[in-house]
Every structure is written in C-alpha cells, then in structure tokens.
Scaffold this motif. Structure first.
Motif, PDB file in Angstrom:
ATOM      1  N   MET A  74       0.626  -1.126   0.063  1.00  0.00           N
ATOM      2  CA  MET A  74       0.126  -0.105   0.098  1.00  0.00           C
ATOM      3  C   MET A  74       0.831   1.222   0.054  1.00  0.00           C
ATOM      4  O   MET A  74       0.536   2.252  -0.573  1.00  0.00           O
ATOM      5  N   ALA A  75       1.978   1.277   0.773  1.00  0.00           N
ATOM      6  CA  ALA A  75       2.917   2.481   0.739  1.00  0.00           C
ATOM      7  C   ALA A  75       3.499   2.521  -0.697  1.00  0.00           C
ATOM      8  O   ALA A  75       3.463   3.767  -1.330  1.00  0.00           O
ATOM      9  N   MET A  76       3.619   1.442  -1.515  1.00  0.00           N
ATOM     10  CA  MET A  76       4.211   1.802  -2.800  1.00  0.00           C
ATOM     11  C   MET A  76       3.164   2.069  -3.914  1.00  0.00           C
ATOM     12  O   MET A  76       3.313   3.035  -4.682  1.00  0.00           O
ATOM     13  N   LEU A  77       1.804   1.672  -3.632  1.00  0.00           N
ATOM     14  CA  LEU A  77       0.932   1.912  -4.361  1.00  0.00           C
ATOM     15  C   LEU A  77      -0.069   3.325  -4.091  1.00  0.00           C
ATOM     16  O   LEU A  77      -0.177   4.208  -4.960  1.00  0.00           O
ATOM     17  N   PHE A  78      -0.231   3.306  -2.854  1.00  0.00           N
ATOM     18  CA  PHE A  78      -1.045   4.369  -2.235  1.00  0.00           C
ATOM     19  C   PHE A  78      -0.560   5.280  -1.460  1.00  0.00           C
ATOM     20  O   PHE A  78      -1.333   5.804  -0.625  1.00  0.00           O
ATOM     21  N   GLY A  79       0.936   5.310  -1.086  1.00  0.00           N
ATOM     22  CA  GLY A  79       1.450   5.808  -0.028  1.00  0.00           C
ATOM     23  C   GLY A  79       1.480   7.437   0.193  1.00  0.00           C
ATOM     24  O   GLY A  79       1.294   7.823   1.247  1.00  0.00           O
ATOM     25  N   SER A  80       1.176   8.187  -0.911  1.00  0.00           N
ATOM     26  CA  SER A  80       0.773   9.574  -0.650  1.00  0.00           C
ATOM     27  C   SER A  80      -0.486   9.753  -0.129  1.00  0.00           C
ATOM     28  O   SER A  80      -0.737  10.767   0.332  1.00  0.00           O
ATOM     29  N   ILE A 103       1.354  19.470  -0.202  1.00  0.00           N
ATOM     30  CA  ILE A 103       2.201  20.607   0.015  1.00  0.00           C
ATOM     31  C   ILE A 103       3.568  20.597  -1.236  1.00  0.00           C
ATOM     32  O   ILE A 103       3.865  21.339  -1.694  1.00  0.00           O
ATOM     33  N   THR A 104       3.842  19.073  -1.387  1.00  0.00           N
ATOM     34  CA  THR A 104       4.830  18.896  -2.182  1.00  0.00           C
ATOM     35  C   THR A 104       4.271  18.609  -3.695  1.00  0.00           C
ATOM     36  O   THR A 104       5.151  18.149  -4.560  1.00  0.00           O
ATOM     37  N   CYS A 105       3.134  18.913  -3.918  1.00  0.00           N
ATOM     38  CA  CYS A 105       2.580  18.595  -5.354  1.00  0.00           C
ATOM     39  C   CYS A 105       2.660  17.158  -5.735  1.00  0.00           C
ATOM     40  O   CYS A 105       3.145  16.776  -6.645  1.00  0.00           O
ATOM     41  N   GLY A 106       2.656  16.195  -4.965  1.00  0.00           N
ATOM     42  CA  GLY A 106       2.772  14.738  -5.139  1.00  0.00           C
ATOM     43  C   GLY A 106       4.079  14.170  -5.101  1.00  0.00           C
ATOM     44  O   GLY A 106       4.369  13.009  -5.157  1.00  0.00           O
ATOM     45  N   ALA A 107       5.349  15.224  -4.667  1.00  0.00           N
ATOM     46  CA  ALA A 107       6.429  14.709  -4.670  1.00  0.00           C
ATOM     47  C   ALA A 107       6.626  13.645  -3.461  1.00  0.00           C
ATOM     48  O   ALA A 107       7.857  12.764  -3.493  1.00  0.00           O
ATOM     49  N   TRP A 108       5.916  13.744  -2.529  1.00  0.00           N
ATOM     50  CA  TRP A 108       5.925  13.226  -1.292  1.00  0.00           C
ATOM     51  C   TRP A 108       5.841  11.460  -1.720  1.00  0.00           C
ATOM     52  O   TRP A 108       6.263  10.571  -0.912  1.00  0.00           O
ATOM     53  N   ALA A 109       5.006  11.246  -2.848  1.00  0.00           N
ATOM     54  CA  ALA A 109       5.035  10.129  -3.201  1.00  0.00           C
ATOM     55  C   ALA A 109       6.168   8.993  -3.293  1.00  0.00           C
ATOM     56  O   ALA A 109       6.457   7.920  -3.198  1.00  0.00           O
ATOM     57  N   THR A 110       7.514   9.718  -3.826  1.00  0.00           N
ATOM     58  CA  THR A 110       8.566   9.090  -3.901  1.00  0.00           C
ATOM     59  C   THR A 110       9.137   8.604  -2.701  1.00  0.00           C
ATOM     60  O   THR A 110       9.559   7.621  -2.691  1.00  0.00           O
ATOM     61  N   ILE A 114       9.597   4.640  -1.514  1.00  0.00           N
ATOM     62  CA  ILE A 114      10.847   3.978  -0.725  1.00  0.00           C
ATOM     63  C   ILE A 114      10.641   3.324   0.149  1.00  0.00           C
ATOM     64  O   ILE A 114      11.096   2.313   0.508  1.00  0.00           O
ATOM     65  N   GLN A 115       9.448   4.097   1.196  1.00  0.00           N
ATOM     66  CA  GLN A 115       9.186   3.592   2.409  1.00  0.00           C
ATOM     67  C   GLN A 115       8.806   2.187   2.302  1.00  0.00           C
ATOM     68  O   GLN A 115       8.909   1.070   3.035  1.00  0.00           O
ATOM     69  N   GLY A 116       7.750   1.854   1.358  1.00  0.00           N
ATOM     70  CA  GLY A 116       7.054   0.568   0.803  1.00  0.00           C
ATOM     71  C   GLY A 116       8.225  -0.384   0.576  1.00  0.00           C
ATOM     72  O   GLY A 116       8.040  -1.338   1.080  1.00  0.00           O
ATOM     73  N   ILE A 117       9.375  -0.192  -0.083  1.00  0.00           N
ATOM     74  CA  ILE A 117      10.363  -0.964  -0.401  1.00  0.00           C
ATOM     75  C   ILE A 117      11.097  -1.469   0.699  1.00  0.00           C
ATOM     76  O   ILE A 117      11.372  -2.596   1.093  1.00  0.00           O
ATOM     77  N   VAL A 118      11.202  -0.453   1.654  1.00  0.00           N
ATOM     78  CA  VAL A 118      12.061  -0.551   2.967  1.00  0.00           C
ATOM     79  C   VAL A 118      11.099  -1.616   3.737  1.00  0.00           C
ATOM     80  O   VAL A 118      11.739  -2.521   4.482  1.00  0.00           O
ATOM     81  N   MET A 119       9.795  -1.189   3.863  1.00  0.00           N
ATOM     82  CA  MET A 119       8.984  -2.223   4.583  1.00  0.00           C
ATOM     83  C   MET A 119       8.985  -3.567   4.373  1.00  0.00           C
ATOM     84  O   MET A 119       9.176  -4.539   5.198  1.00  0.00           O
ATOM     85  N   LEU A 120       8.900  -3.951   3.044  1.00  0.00           N
ATOM     86  CA  LEU A 120       8.942  -5.251   2.452  1.00  0.00           C
ATOM     87  C   LEU A 120      10.523  -5.896   2.722  1.00  0.00           C
ATOM     88  O   LEU A 120      10.442  -6.969   2.739  1.00  0.00           O
TER      89      LEU A 120
END
Length: 141
Positions: A74-80, A103-110, A114-120
C-alpha cells in the motif's frame, strides 16, 4: 497516580494504573489524570508499559508478516494517501502524509514508495518495533 477512563462517553475512575486494564482498553482510548485533560492511553508511557507487559496488543508472527506485506504494498501504490498509516492505526500519520503530498505537489509519493520497499525488505521483528510498537506519529524508515 490516579487515572480516569472515558468509555462510551462515561467517565470511569479514579483508579490505579493496574486497574485500568480491567476494562476493554486499547492505545487510543481516552485517559485523564485529573478528569479534565483527556489524552490517548498511548501518551502515558507508564500505562503503555503495563499494556505491553500484560500481553495486550500482541500480534502473532503471521499477523505481523501479513500486515508488513500489506503496508509495504500500500505504501508503494497509495503511499501519498497515507494508506499504510491508516492500516497501522496511526491516523495522524495518515493525515500528515496527505498534507505533505499536497504541499509537495505529489513529490512525497517518492518517499512513500521508498518506504514501501524498505517495509517489504525489513525483518518482521524490525517492522513490528518500528511501525507497530512505536509511539511515533509518522515513522518513516
């Protein structure tokens, strides 16, 4: 120290710390030491220590593993949208993530990707310590 609980809009107390757990409590239940200033149970370290010592909120290894997988995907797909935090019960973190995405116009999704990859990639024990047992509002990595 004396504690008061608010259950179904009824104030119960005063009571000692160990008496709090005679009721059906969770880390998000409203607790007060004076009957006026209400905070969630997780904001009282002494109560959370008893909560964990008595085995409340303990998840089995398979539950941790499945929650880790779900949160990572979910963090990788819908994390933002902060979905991973809502799954973990950290609603404030979910709303902060949505705000950061705006605030970051979607850049926070990056960051959340990465958080999703780290979680997995992290072990179940590390995931449990970092994301489930932590009192942090917005645990990232």
């Amino acid at each position: 120290m004396q504690y008061f609980l608010k259950i179904n809009n009824q104030v119960i107390g005063p009571m000692q710390a160990h008496q709090v757990f005679a009721y059906d409590v969770n880390p998000n239940i409203a607790v007060s030491t004076d009957g006026l200033d209400w905070r969630q149970l997780y904001s009282y370290p002494e109560l959370m220590q008893i909560y964990h010592q008595q085995g409340y909120g303990q998840m089995s290894d398979s539950e941790v593993s499945s929650k880790k997988t779900l949160c990572g995907i979910m963090a990788m797909l819908f994390g933002s949208l902060g979905v991973q935090y809502f799954i973990l019960g950290k609603t404030a973190g979910g709303f902060i993530t949505i705000l950061l995405s705006l605030i970051t116009c979607g850049a926070w999704a990056t960051i959340t990707f990465i958080q999703g990859i780290v979680m997995l990639c992290m072990s179940d024990a590390d995931f449990k310590r970092k994301f489930i047992d932590s009192t942090s509002t917005l645990p990232l990595f």
